[in-house]
Design a protein around this motif. Structure first.
Motif, PDB file in Angstrom:
ATOM      1  N   PRO A 296       8.223 -19.686 -15.635  1.00 51.22           N
ATOM      2  CA  PRO A 296       7.958 -19.931 -17.059  1.00 51.22           C
ATOM      3  C   PRO A 296       9.118 -20.591 -17.796  1.00 51.22           C
ATOM      4  N   GLU A 297      10.347 -20.337 -17.362  1.00 48.22           N
ATOM      5  CA  GLU A 297      11.486 -20.913 -18.076  1.00 48.22           C
ATOM      6  C   GLU A 297      11.646 -22.403 -17.785  1.00 48.22           C
ATOM      7  N   GLU A 298      10.987 -22.915 -16.734  1.00 53.53           N
ATOM      8  CA  GLU A 298      11.080 -24.328 -16.400  1.00 53.53           C
ATOM      9  C   GLU A 298       9.701 -24.970 -16.303  1.00 53.53           C
ATOM     10  N   ARG A 299       8.723 -24.376 -16.970  1.00 52.64           N
ATOM     11  CA  ARG A 299       7.326 -24.784 -16.810  1.00 52.64           C
ATOM     12  C   ARG A 299       7.107 -26.274 -17.095  1.00 52.64           C
ATOM     13  N   GLY A 300       7.600 -26.752 -18.241  1.00 55.66           N
ATOM     14  CA  GLY A 300       7.370 -28.147 -18.621  1.00 55.66           C
ATOM     15  C   GLY A 300       7.956 -29.131 -17.633  1.00 55.66           C
ATOM     16  N   ARG A 301       9.191 -28.882 -17.202  1.00 54.09           N
ATOM     17  CA  ARG A 301       9.848 -29.797 -16.258  1.00 54.09           C
ATOM     18  C   ARG A 301       9.128 -29.814 -14.913  1.00 54.09           C
ATOM     19  N   LEU A 302       8.757 -28.632 -14.434  1.00 53.02           N
ATOM     20  CA  LEU A 302       8.122 -28.551 -13.118  1.00 53.02           C
ATOM     21  C   LEU A 302       6.734 -29.177 -13.117  1.00 53.02           C
ATOM     22  N   LEU A 303       5.972 -28.959 -14.159  1.00 51.65           N
ATOM     23  CA  LEU A 303       4.642 -29.561 -14.213  1.00 51.65           C
ATOM     24  C   LEU A 303       4.729 -31.079 -14.366  1.00 51.65           C
ATOM     25  N   SER A 304       5.778 -31.577 -15.018  1.00 51.28           N
ATOM     26  CA  SER A 304       5.982 -33.022 -15.072  1.00 51.28           C
ATOM     27  C   SER A 304       6.271 -33.567 -13.677  1.00 51.28           C
ATOM     28  N   ARG A 305       7.027 -32.800 -12.891  1.00 52.11           N
ATOM     29  CA  ARG A 305       7.333 -33.238 -11.528  1.00 52.11           C
ATOM     30  C   ARG A 305       6.099 -33.202 -10.640  1.00 52.11           C
ATOM     31  N   THR A 306       5.298 -32.147 -10.765  1.00 49.20           N
ATOM     32  CA  THR A 306       4.097 -32.072  -9.928  1.00 49.20           C
ATOM     33  C   THR A 306       3.152 -33.225 -10.242  1.00 49.20           C
ATOM     34  N   ASN A 307       3.007 -33.549 -11.519  1.00 51.17           N
ATOM     35  CA  ASN A 307       2.134 -34.662 -11.888  1.00 51.17           C
ATOM     36  C   ASN A 307       2.730 -36.002 -11.490  1.00 51.17           C
ATOM     37  N   LEU A 308       4.072 -36.087 -11.455  1.00 46.94           N
ATOM     38  CA  LEU A 308       4.727 -37.299 -10.973  1.00 46.94           C
ATOM     39  C   LEU A 308       4.408 -37.510  -9.492  1.00 46.94           C
ATOM     40  N   CYS A 309       4.496 -36.437  -8.705  1.00 44.86           N
ATOM     41  CA  CYS A 309       4.201 -36.552  -7.270  1.00 44.86           C
ATOM     42  C   CYS A 309       2.754 -36.958  -7.040  1.00 44.86           C
ATOM     43  N   TRP A 310       1.834 -36.341  -7.788  1.00 44.76           N
ATOM     44  CA  TRP A 310       0.434 -36.725  -7.660  1.00 44.76           C
ATOM     45  C   TRP A 310       0.257 -38.200  -8.009  1.00 44.76           C
TER      46      TRP A 310
END
Length: 390
Positions: A125-139
């Protein structure tokens, strides 16, 4: 007692297999479009038969998204296995085998991609925004590379070996992630999971609308921008097709920058800025502008679109946590990609102007802006509704 860092960190598996799986899932998601001309000619398909292939994948993705909320770890592992099975099925030179393969592959895509986003969005939860941006970048990397790989494979008459290679790679990711089924990751035990379901009806409706409109708006722009540039910017068919790549690469660039921007901006500030940039990027397309201005508008709209989905998803998961009904929202949002591009074609035909039809993605972005502001005004969940801190 475990430290907070230990609780939120994967202990037995690195993030690499998740990211690799997202790249392969992105390729699988858009694969049908690039290979459709080849298989349509090979199998002498009518337009109705070809359209049924997209429907098969779409129906499968809905089912996979719904299941992912209830069985996240299983959805990641078996989702990639289903994608591998679907890719292998597509290598069979038969229309009905392709229909079955696309349903299976769609289930895998819906399950694996949704579950991965849910896991990253709730376990960190403390890094939610950054991590979801990375997952969508990989996709996105997978989605952008798929036409290039399939084009090369078709040119060298190696489409079947390409599909089988992609299937083996995806199967490898599934095996790589299989320790999840033995509890090898530091997921919280059931007693740590909040019993209360924070997904209220207003939140369900607002986030379903936001994600439905975003997926539909993004797909509509990508699907029609090439035709727009050919008709109104005077580009050749070959040159205008490149603007689709410009749009997707702009989205990738925006998602690459998002983690850096989040160091200076809050998630809501970046989300609001992104929506406004997407709106501003669409406005020049309603006027007669030089080619350079039109391309700049495509870049701006792509950069704006980049953070809308991951940050909206982040806000959704911040509010509802581990609600088992979240998958229904992702199932609904996928249908936007079928409805809005079709609506653009209908409006273009009835109005006699594709330029007028771009009111649909513009209206979608304006509606997203309104829904986001409405969501901002809803009460925050109580402190006991958040994931426990340790």
């Amino acid at each position: 007692m475990h430290s907070r860092k230990t609780v939120y960190r994967f202990e037995s598996l690195p993030a690499a297999p998740f990211y690799a799986g997202l790249v392969l899932s992105g390729m699988a998601t858009v694969l049908l479009g690039p290979i459709l001309p080849a298989i349509s000619a090979r199998w002498s398909l009518t337009d109705a038969q070809a359209g049924a292939l997209f429907t098969a994948q779409f129906v499968g993705a809905i089912l996979g998204s719904v299941v992912s909320s209830y069985r996240r770890r299983h959805s990641v592992v078996f989702g990639h296995f289903a994608i591998a099975l679907g890719l292998a099925g597509l290598s069979i030179n038969n229309y009905f085998a392709a229909l079955a393969a696309l349903v299976i592959m769609g289930i895998g895509i819906g399950g694996a991609v949704t579950a991965t986003n849910l896991i990253f969005g709730t376990e960190y939860p403390e890094e939610r925004g950054r991590l979801l941006s990375r997952t969508n970048l990989c996709w996105g990397l997978g989605a952008v590379s798929a036409p290039q790989f399939t084009g090369w494979a078709e040119h060298h008459h190696t489409l079947r070996p390409f599909l089988l290679t992609a299937a083996l790679a995806t199967l490898g990711v599934s095996l790589w992630l299989s320790p999840m089924l033995r509890g090898a990751l530091s997921f919280r035990t059931q007693k740590d999971v909040p019993a209360r379901d924070n997904l209220t009806l207003p939140l369900f409706l607002i986030f379903s609308a936001i994600l439905f409109l975003y997926v539909g708006g993004e797909t509509a722009i990508a699907g029609w921008i090439s035709t727009y540039m050919h008709r109104f910017a005077g580009l050749t068919v070959a040159a205008s097709s490149l603007t689709v790549s410009v749009f997707w690469f702009s989205i990738l660039g925006g998602r690459l920058l998002a983690p850096l921007l989040l160091r200076r901006l809050s998630e809501f500030q970046l989300l609001l800025t992104s929506i406004l940039a997407a709106i501003l990027g669409l406005l020049p397309l309603f006027a007669r502008v030089p080619v350079g201005v039109a391309i700049a508008a495509v870049v701006l709209s792509g950069m704006g679109c980049a953070s809308v989905f991951p940050l909206s998803t982040s806000r959704l998961l911040a509010r509802v946590g581990r609600s088992r009904r979240t998958g229904w929202i992702f199932a609904i949002c996928g249908s936007g990609g079928a409805v809005l591009p079709w609506s653009m074609g209908l409006l273009s035909e009835r109005s006699g102007s594709l330029r007028t039809a771009f009111l649909i993605p513009l209206g979608a972005m304006l509606s997203i802006l309104l829904c986001t502001l409405l969501e901002r005004g809803l009460p925050e969940p109580h402190s006991e509704d958040h994931l426990p801190q340790q």
